[in-house]
Scaffold this motif. Structure first.
Motif, PDB file in Angstrom:
ATOM      1  N   ALA A  94       0.823  -1.085  -0.078  1.00 12.80           N
ATOM      2  CA  ALA A  94      -0.028  -0.072  -0.076  1.00 12.80           C
ATOM      3  C   ALA A  94       0.876   1.382  -0.189  1.00 12.80           C
ATOM      4  N   VAL A  95       0.664   2.251  -0.840  1.00 10.38           N
ATOM      5  CA  VAL A  95       1.523   3.413  -1.178  1.00 10.38           C
ATOM      6  C   VAL A  95       0.740   4.602  -0.805  1.00 10.38           C
ATOM      7  N   VAL A  96       1.315   5.205   0.281  1.00  5.13           N
ATOM      8  CA  VAL A  96       0.852   6.540   0.618  1.00  5.13           C
ATOM      9  C   VAL A  96       1.362   7.743  -0.260  1.00  5.13           C
ATOM     10  N   THR A  97       0.674   8.449  -0.942  1.00  2.00           N
ATOM     11  CA  THR A  97       1.136   9.390  -1.809  1.00  2.00           C
ATOM     12  C   THR A  97       0.657  10.986  -1.414  1.00  2.00           C
ATOM     13  N   HIS A  98      -0.431  10.935  -0.622  1.00  2.47           N
ATOM     14  CA  HIS A  98      -0.734  12.276  -0.037  1.00  2.47           C
ATOM     15  C   HIS A  98      -1.039  12.600   1.195  1.00  2.47           C
ATOM     16  N   HIS A  99      -1.167  13.755   1.856  1.00  2.00           N
ATOM     17  CA  HIS A  99      -1.129  13.759   3.342  1.00  2.00           C
ATOM     18  C   HIS A  99      -2.449  14.750   3.692  1.00  2.00           C
ATOM     19  N   ARG A 100      -3.085  14.929   2.750  1.00  3.94           N
ATOM     20  CA  ARG A 100      -4.602  15.569   2.998  1.00  3.94           C
ATOM     21  C   ARG A 100      -5.629  15.223   1.909  1.00  3.94           C
ATOM     22  N   LEU A 101      -6.879  15.446   2.326  1.00  4.86           N
ATOM     23  CA  LEU A 101      -8.084  15.229   1.510  1.00  4.86           C
ATOM     24  C   LEU A 101      -8.674  16.768   1.236  1.00  4.86           C
ATOM     25  N   GLY A 107     -19.628  16.996  -2.959  1.00  2.00           N
ATOM     26  CA  GLY A 107     -19.986  16.296  -1.628  1.00  2.00           C
ATOM     27  C   GLY A 107     -19.100  15.004  -1.220  1.00  2.00           C
ATOM     28  N   GLY A 108     -17.999  14.885  -2.233  1.00  2.00           N
ATOM     29  CA  GLY A 108     -17.108  13.943  -1.962  1.00  2.00           C
ATOM     30  C   GLY A 108     -15.913  14.581  -1.742  1.00  2.00           C
ATOM     31  N   LEU A 109     -14.985  13.224  -1.196  1.00  2.00           N
ATOM     32  CA  LEU A 109     -13.585  13.891  -0.876  1.00  2.00           C
ATOM     33  C   LEU A 109     -12.509  13.618  -1.910  1.00  2.00           C
ATOM     34  N   PRO A 111      -7.911  13.294  -2.689  1.00  2.00           N
ATOM     35  CA  PRO A 111      -6.551  13.634  -2.135  1.00  2.00           C
ATOM     36  C   PRO A 111      -6.277  14.957  -2.757  1.00  2.00           C
ATOM     37  N   LEU A 117       2.999  13.926  -1.626  1.00  2.00           N
ATOM     38  CA  LEU A 117       4.542  13.649  -0.779  1.00  2.00           C
ATOM     39  C   LEU A 117       5.483  13.765  -1.787  1.00  2.00           C
ATOM     40  N   PRO A 120       6.721   9.317  -1.777  1.00  2.00           N
ATOM     41  CA  PRO A 120       5.711   8.340  -1.517  1.00  2.00           C
ATOM     42  C   PRO A 120       6.301   7.254  -0.422  1.00  2.00           C
ATOM     43  N   LEU A 121       5.435   6.923   0.433  1.00  2.00           N
ATOM     44  CA  LEU A 121       5.799   6.117   1.681  1.00  2.00           C
ATOM     45  C   LEU A 121       5.038   4.817   1.523  1.00  2.00           C
TER      46      LEU A 121
ATOM     47  N   GLU B  80     -17.055  10.947   4.551  1.00  2.00           N
ATOM     48  CA  GLU B  80     -17.783  11.821   3.991  1.00  2.00           C
ATOM     49  C   GLU B  80     -19.224  11.967   4.621  1.00  2.00           C
ATOM     50  N   MET B  93      -4.271  13.588   7.112  1.00  2.00           N
ATOM     51  CA  MET B  93      -4.685  12.125   7.026  1.00  2.00           C
ATOM     52  C   MET B  93      -3.460  11.687   6.008  1.00  2.00           C
ATOM     53  N   VAL B  95      -3.043   9.243   3.010  1.00  2.00           N
ATOM     54  CA  VAL B  95      -3.791   8.531   1.993  1.00  2.00           C
ATOM     55  C   VAL B  95      -3.106   7.695   1.047  1.00  2.00           C
TER      56      VAL B  95
END
Lengths: 514, 514
Positions: A94-101, A107-109, A111, A117, A120-121, B80, B93, B95
């Motif tokens: 699993a690769v984390v590429t963003h730190h905010r939504l 109405g959705g979210l 990245p 980042l 990536p982590l 959401e 967070m 992501v």
């Protein structure tokens, strides 16, 4: 015997995979979470895990290994350093590429593109590469060695096909990581960990295992040697219940784990790693479960004795409850197998018979029912989960026994049940390892035979490597078979390799596996 | 007193922040991992966490709460659903967007564009939204309530400024999540958890706390009420050491946690959540540390007594070690505060004085040195970490005491130390809460005064809400102050609000905070 009603809708002999899911569901061990490949471990399942953790952790600490905690995120550069390792893991992380939504405006979210980042982590699939960084900081001199660490953690491997406890994207485990001065000491630690696993899994989980080295193709990515403990499930398949790796200097080279030896020369450390996980619970289910649900070995049972008062919503209930409280308190003062006995008085509303079946399905080792007549006679009605049925009349096997005698005898009963469960599993395992097969044709015949759950084969081979090994692996794969390990205590060889016809050098176990 | 040498290079009074880092480093508690905002918790720090876990977990289980484990990944849709909640967390967070890495062709790795997740997953910052899904599955009828669950887990909040233990991107915690039939029962559980935290933190960690409700602006995102325990650090700042939230029906509505009540009507559950984390270790350091390092309260000390033989690399060492083993075995048979005493015989090579300072910095409650002369006299040389210095001559306070008497008295000594550490912290805390301030000018003066570590103010206010509250918060913020909580046991009010001039309705605590 045909009049015995069983508590599960599926029997082992009819559909083992469906039976496995039924036990997990009916014993309330875990369930699918709705998040891809991740499960929710429910109280009874987690309670078993807590028991395994406690017992394994005691063994880990007794060996002088110290628990630490390392980051869940691993920078990509750590993986890039060890080529074999990334080759083995890069396909399922699993690769984390963003730190905010941010809001997508509908109405959705999504990245936040502004919060990408720089590097990536990766969510750790295993921690050699991040613990290696720490070891490189911690080790300077031979005086700092051996360095013996362990962590209890969650890890993530992006599995395509998942099965609860056996293969989930996220799972819980312990991973030991050690650094040593030389090959000998690191190999000694590799074997110490393997023996610790054998002892814990056999003595605490009552799962008989065969210890041995994995063939080259089954090694942990980056390891020089991988050793495993292999348990046989009731469908004859093998479950790898723990592994211990001698990593040579591969990870030390990648992370720069170096020390000054006694002569002042800089040397690379030799490292090891070893792990066991929630997968072991799958092994417990498939070894000890029966058509009525789970049977939990007493050492790892969250509750070893469950007391069920036969309440009737009447004033007499009070005296009955008091009587049960006394039994409970008496048992709680007893010790069994080196620990205080774990007793539960189940006061939930509902009929005792209904509650009895809850605990049968969950597999509490001793279930004690107490009605007013039992109370008057100073007795209890005891059910041993391992001996639930009277095979002659097909009825539940109640043992109407003196209360005080039961309190005194319960610790020995539990110890006996623990031993019996191990012996039962070992006898079944031993009866289902076939030796003397001398050709691949016989192997194929054995696994295509009418026998539904054929078990394992122990055969002789010439230990081919490289392409020759690959050919053997492919041949076996065509029959859904794998080489489990080279058993440590196998008999000497005396013939030819069943694959190559060359002189055999060792024995291997062949099986279908989880 | 000026001739007392201290073990740390920084003193509390000179630079509290630098002193805090020095303790963490010199007591070998944790270190920076090199991964953004994540720390490595080292054996002594993790040992303290294991002790806290054990003691808190016992309290959690005693309340009938059952441990489970829920997925680390939370789908975006879960966030959401609860608008306030995502507003509070969405900014920080981690992501996950991909499930595979591939080579970038230049020896590096990049997320595989072909392995992009259809819906990104969030690494849990807290688990209300995912546990809510499980609760919705598990609760059907009033008979299923209350549902009392807890999990021990790692969570990730992408913090901009991190400080070890106090604020790290990844941290370890327990999070309790419960569902109830109605407001009263959920509020009762909220207060039960709060009281459990108070008891654990005061009795086990020896941190005196003030329990109270958070003002509206400090509520957990999505909560109806947030309650906290607040501890005072030696620099006078506040540390929120635990929180308990009454969530009303907000999360039940979002996740669909509904039940049939006794009349057969469908109702929404009222839920709670409550958490404590590795942050508490930061509180232990800043409350009990001194200029020689950490002092660990006996209940949470991994080793309560450390025995240091004064080895000389000579044949006599053997007898000395045997003598120390006897002391160790004698102590290990004793119980203190309801548990077997935890003793370590430190046989590492090296001078006893050097090892003594290791344990002084780590803060083991009792350090026992044994030389050959002590052995001959049947004695030990005891150091109480809490009473390290002879203030008259500036030397280390050795208590040359009879070995057998010490073995017998050690449990009571530890209990006394535990009490004394709590009392010392409570007296300091109480001496540093100022009351009677009646205007914002006085508040400003108090915090800009010469006093380096001014402590807290307890003032009266009219409990403004909305914009009026926002104005108060901004005014305080200009002085780097926050409202900590509304203390539960404060005296009655008898004046006007220091912010609005309106009649006061309650007292609040104001402080700088971590």
């Amino acid at each position: 015997m045909s009049n015995i009603r069983h508590a599960l809708s599926v029997k082992r002999e009819d559909d083992f995979a469906a039976w496995y899911q039924a036990v997990i569901s009916e014993a309330d061990l875990a369930e699918d979470s709705g998040v891809r490949g991740c499960m929710v471990i429910k109280p009874w399942g987690y309670g078993i895990w807590e028991r395994i953790q406690r017992l394994m952790d005691d063994r880990i600490k007794a060996a002088g290994v110290q628990n630490c905690y390392f980051p869940i995120f691993i920078p990509l550069k750590n993986f890039e350093r060890e080529a074999q390792h990334v080759e083995g893991f890069a396909k399922e992380m699993a690769v984390v590429t963003h730190h905010r939504l941010i809001s997508d405006g509908k109405g959705g979210l999504v990245p936040d593109p502004e919060a990408k980042l720089e590097e990536p982590l990766v969510v750790r699939p295993t921690s050699e590469t991040i613990i290696g960084d720490a070891m490189a900081r911690w080790v300077q001199s031979w005086r700092d060695l051996p360095l013996l660490t362990n962590q209890w953690a969650n890890v993530v491997r992006w599995e395509m096909r998942t099965r609860m406890f056996l293969r989930t994207s996220e799972f819980l485990w312990q991973e030991g990581h050690t650094a040593h001065e030389n090959r000998e000491q690191a190999q000694e630690e590799t074997m110490r960990a393997l023996e610790m696993y054998r002892a814990c899994v056999e003595e605490d989980l009552a799962l008989p295992v065969i210890t041995g080295e994995k063939p080259e193709n089954e090694r942990f990515p980056g390891a020089v040697e991988t050793w495993s403990i292999e348990a046989m499930m009731q469908d004859g398949k093998a479950l790898q219940a723990g592994t211990s790796h001698y990593l040579g200097t591969n990870f030390a080279q990648a992370a720069g784990i170096k020390y000054q030896d006694r002569e002042g020369t800089e040397q690379l450390c030799h490292t090891t790693s070893w792990g066991t996980s929630t997968r072991m619970i799958g092994g417990v289910i498939m070894t000890h479960g029966d058509d009525d649900g789970l049977r939990v070995p007493p050492r790892i049972a969250p509750h070893q004795v469950v007391i069920l008062p036969m309440l009737r919503d009447k004033p007499e209930d009070e005296a009955l409850l008091a009587y049960c409280e006394e039994v409970c308190a008496g048992l709680a003062k007893q010790w069994s197998m080196g620990e205080p006995l774990r007793v539960l008085l189940d006061k939930r509303p509902g009929k005792a018979a209904g509650k009895r079946w809850d605990w049968v399905r969950k597999g509490a080792p001793l279930i004690v029912e107490v009605g007013s007549r039992d109370m008057e006679g100073g007795k209890v009605a005891l059910i041993r989960r391992s001996d639930l049925w009277n095979l002659e009349n097909g009825k539940t096997n109640f043992d109407f026994t003196d209360r005080d005698a039961f309190i005194v005898e319960a610790p020995a009963m539990l110890e006996q049940i623990q031993q019996d469960m191990f012996e039962e599993a070992r006898e079944r395992r031993d009866a289902n390892i076939k030796r003397g097969v001398t050709s691949m044709e016989e192997v194929a015949a054995f696994y295509s035979a009418e026998t539904k759950y054929p078990g394992w084969l122990e055969v002789q081979w010439s230990k081919p490597t490289g392409d020759a090994l690959e050919k053997v692996v492919e041949t076996l794969k065509a029959h859904k078979l794998t080489i489990r390990n080279v058993p440590m205590n196998a008999e000497a060889v005396d013939g030819t390799c069943i694959f190559t016809g060359e002189p055999a050098v060792e024995r291997i176990l062949i099986a279908k596996a989880y």
